[in-house]
Scaffold this motif. Structure first.
Motif, short mmCIF file in Angstrom:
data_model
loop_
_atom_site.label_atom_id
_atom_site.label_comp_id
_atom_site.label_asym_id
_atom_site.label_seq_id
_atom_site.Cartn_x
_atom_site.Cartn_y
_atom_site.Cartn_z
N ARG A 38 -36.71 -18.55 94.05
CA ARG A 38 -37.54 -19.48 94.81
C ARG A 38 -38.34 -18.74 95.88
NH1 ARG A 38 -40.44 -24.13 95.83
NH2 ARG A 38 -40.25 -24.69 98.03
N LEU A 39 -37.71 -17.78 96.56
CA LEU A 39 -38.39 -17.09 97.65
C LEU A 39 -39.44 -16.10 97.15
CD1 LEU A 39 -35.29 -16.61 99.95
CD2 LEU A 39 -37.32 -18.00 100.45
N ARG A 40 -39.28 -15.60 95.93
CA ARG A 40 -40.34 -14.78 95.36
C ARG A 40 -41.61 -15.60 95.14
NH1 ARG A 40 -35.98 -11.88 92.87
NH2 ARG A 40 -35.75 -13.47 91.25
N LYS A 41 -41.39 -16.88 94.83
CA LYS A 41 -42.53 -17.76 94.58
C LYS A 41 -43.07 -18.38 95.87
CE LYS A 41 -40.63 -19.01 90.04
NZ LYS A 41 -39.95 -20.07 89.26
N VAL A 42 -42.16 -18.71 96.79
CA VAL A 42 -42.56 -19.36 98.04
C VAL A 42 -41.89 -18.61 99.20
CG1 VAL A 42 -42.77 -21.56 99.26
CG2 VAL A 42 -42.53 -21.55 96.76
#
Length: 426
Positions: free
Chosen positions: A54-58
Motif C-alpha cells: 500500500r505504501l509503495r502505491k500511496v
C-alpha cells in the motif's frame, strides 16, 4: 460496575471487558510489549506485506505508516526479536512526518517505548496521543502499561477504566484482570479472565487466556487447575511459549526436572528472552547441570535488546544475580529503581541487597514490594529470608509460612530452602 469498585468489592455483576497481554505473567513484568487481539501472530507477515505494498502505491498514507509500525512492534513481541524496534520506529516517525501530531503514531511510539522499557517516555507519548484524541482506548492502554511499571497504581487503574469505557474488548479485559491481581484481588482477576476467554475467538487469543488463568492458578498453588489450563491452552495453540514456561514449573513441582528442562528448551527456541534464559539457568542448576550456556545466551539477548534501543537494568541485575555477582546486581537494581518505583523492582533491590549481605538495608524495599497487596510466594520467601537475616524471627516465620501456603512448589530451589528454614525456626 467500574474497575475502581472492583478493587474494593467482589466481582458479582457482569463486566464487559476483553484480552491483552499481561506483562510478565509467566516471568518478568518488564516484558511489557502487550499482545494484540486484533492481529494474530500468524497473520502478521501478510499484514506487513500488505501495508508495504500500500505504501509503495500511496507513500503519503500516514495511517498505513502507523499500522506498519505497530505491526513491526507486534512482530518483535511475537518473535522476541528486538531488531524490529528500529523498523517500527522508522515507520511511526514517517507517519508523524506526514501527519504531525497524529494520535495513531503517538500511540504506537508509546507502545514502542514501553517495549523498550522507557516507561517515562511511553507515559508522555500516551498523554500526547490522548491530547490529540481523547477517545483513544488504545492510548489509554499504553498509558496504563507505562503507569503500572512506573508504580503509579492509581493512574494505571484510572487509565484501564477509561480504556474499558471507550474500547471494551480483549485488551481491556486482561489489563483489568492484571490491575486486580496487582491489588491482591486474585479471585476477581480469575473471574474477569474467564470472561475474556468467552470473548476470545482466535486460537492464539484462546491460548493466551488459558495461559494467564494457569498463571493465576499457579501463583495460588493450585497445580491441578494450572495443569488443566495449560493443557487447554496448548490444545488451542501449541506455539505459545508462555504456556511451555508454565508447564516447566508444573513439571518441576512434580519432581520431573528433565521434562521441565525440555519445556524450557521449547520456550527459549521460540522466545529467547533474558527472563526465559535466566529461568532455564536456574532450572539447570536445580537439576545439577551447568547453567553457563544459558547465562551466556541471556547475556547475548540482553546486549541485543540494548543495541536496539532498550533499557533493562532489571534484567541485567537478574543476570548478575544468577552469575553470582550480587554487588553488581544491587547497583543495577537500584539504577532501575531510580527510574521507576514498581513492586518487582523493589523486590529485586531487596533480594540483591540481602544476597550481598546487606539485609538490614533490604527491609524497606521488600516492604515496598508488598505495598499494593499482591500475594506472591517468591516475594514472601524473600521477605522471610531477609527478616531472618535482619534478626526478626517472627516476621521470618510468618512470611515463610505465607510463601509455602500460597504455593509449596513455587520454585525448585527456593521452596525447599523455605521448608528447611521454617522447620529450623520451630
Amino acid at each position: 460496575m467500574r474497575l475502581r469498585m472492583l478493587i474494593t468489592v467482589p466481582l458479582a455483576a457482569a463486566l464487559l471487558f476483553g484480552l491483552g497481554a499481561l506483562a510478565g505473567r509467566t516471568g518478568s513484568t518488564t516484558e511489557t510489549a502487550f499482545g494484540s487481539a486484533d492481529r494474530p501472530t500468524a497473520k502478521l507477515p501478510a499484514a506487513i506485506a500488505a501495508y508495504q505494498d500500500r505504501l509503495r502505491k500511496v507513500p503519503g498514507d500516514w495511517t498505513t505508516w502507523a499500522a506498519l509500525g505497530s505491526a513491526y512492534l507486534e512482530q518483535a513481541r511475537a518473535t522476541a526479536d528486538p531488531s524490529y524496534y528500529p523498523k517500527a520506529s522508522g515507520a511511526l516517525d514517517k507517519s508523524l512526518a506526514v501527519r504531525p501530531g497524529n494520535a495513531l503514531a503517538l500511540t504506537g511510539l508509546g507502545a514502542l517505548a514501553n517495549a523498550r522499557h522507557d516507561f517515562t517516555a511511553a507515559r508522555g507519548l500516551a498523554q500526547q496521543a490522548l491530547a490529540a484524541d481523547p477517545y483513544s482506548g488504545t492510548a489509554y492502554g499504553v498509558l496504563a502499561d507505562a503507569s503500572t511499571q512506573l508504580g503509579l497504581a492509581a493512574e494505571a487503574t484510572d487509565a484501564v477504566q477509561h480504556m474499558l469505557d471507550l474500547q471494551p474488548g480483549l485488551a481491556s479485559y486482561t489489563r483489568g484482570s492484571y490491575d486486580l491481581e496487582q491489588h491482591g484481588r486474585r479471585t476477581d482477576a480469575i473471574e474477569l479472565m474467564r470472561k475474556a476467554l468467552t470473548a476470545a475467538t482466535e486460537p492464539a487469543d484462546i491460548a493466551f487466556c488459558h495461559q494467564h488463568l494457569a498463571a493465576l492458578a499457579w501463583a495460588a498453588g493450585d497445580v491441578a487447575t494450572a495443569s488443566s489450563e495449560i493443557t487447554l491452552g496448548l490444545a488451542a495453540d501449541g506455539a505459545v511459549a508462555g504456556l511451555w514456561q508454565l508447564k516447566s514449573r508444573v513439571d518441576a513441582a512434580a519432581g520431573d526436572l528433565a521434562a521441565a528442562l525440555t519445556d524450557l528448551d521449547k520456550v527459549v527456541a521460540r522466545t529467547p528472552t533474558v527472563d526465559a534464559l535466566v529461568e532455564q539457568a536456574r532450572m539447570l542448576t536445580a537439576a545439577g547441570r551447568d547453567p553457563a550456556p544459558a547465562l551466556s545466551l541471556a547475556e547475548a539477548a540482553h546486549k541485543l535488546f540494548v543495541a536496539n534501543g532498550g533499557t533493562d537494568d532489571l534484567g541485567a541485575s537478574a543476570l548478575a544475580m544468577a552469575a553470582g555477582r550480587p554487588a553488581e546486581a544491587v547497583e543495577l537494581a537500584r539504577r532501575e529503581w531510580d527510574r521507576r518505583q514498581f513492586a518487582e523492582v523493589a523486590d529485586a533491590v531487596a533480594w540483591s541487597l540481602h544476597t550481598a549481605g546487606r539485609s538490614a538495608e533490604a527491609v524497606p524495599y521488600i516492604q515496598k514490594a508488598e505495598a499494593l497487596g499482591q500475594l506472591d510466594p517468591t516475594v514472601a520467601f524473600h521477605h522471610g529470608m531477609i527478616a531472618l537475616a535482619a534478626g526478626d524471627r517472627v516476621t521470618a516465620r510468618l512470611q515463610l509460612q505465607l510463601a509455602l501456603s500460597l504455593n509449596p512448589h513455587f520454585n525448585p530451589i527456593d521452596a525447599p530452602v523455605a521448608t528447611r528454614t521454617l522447620a529450623g525456626l520451630g
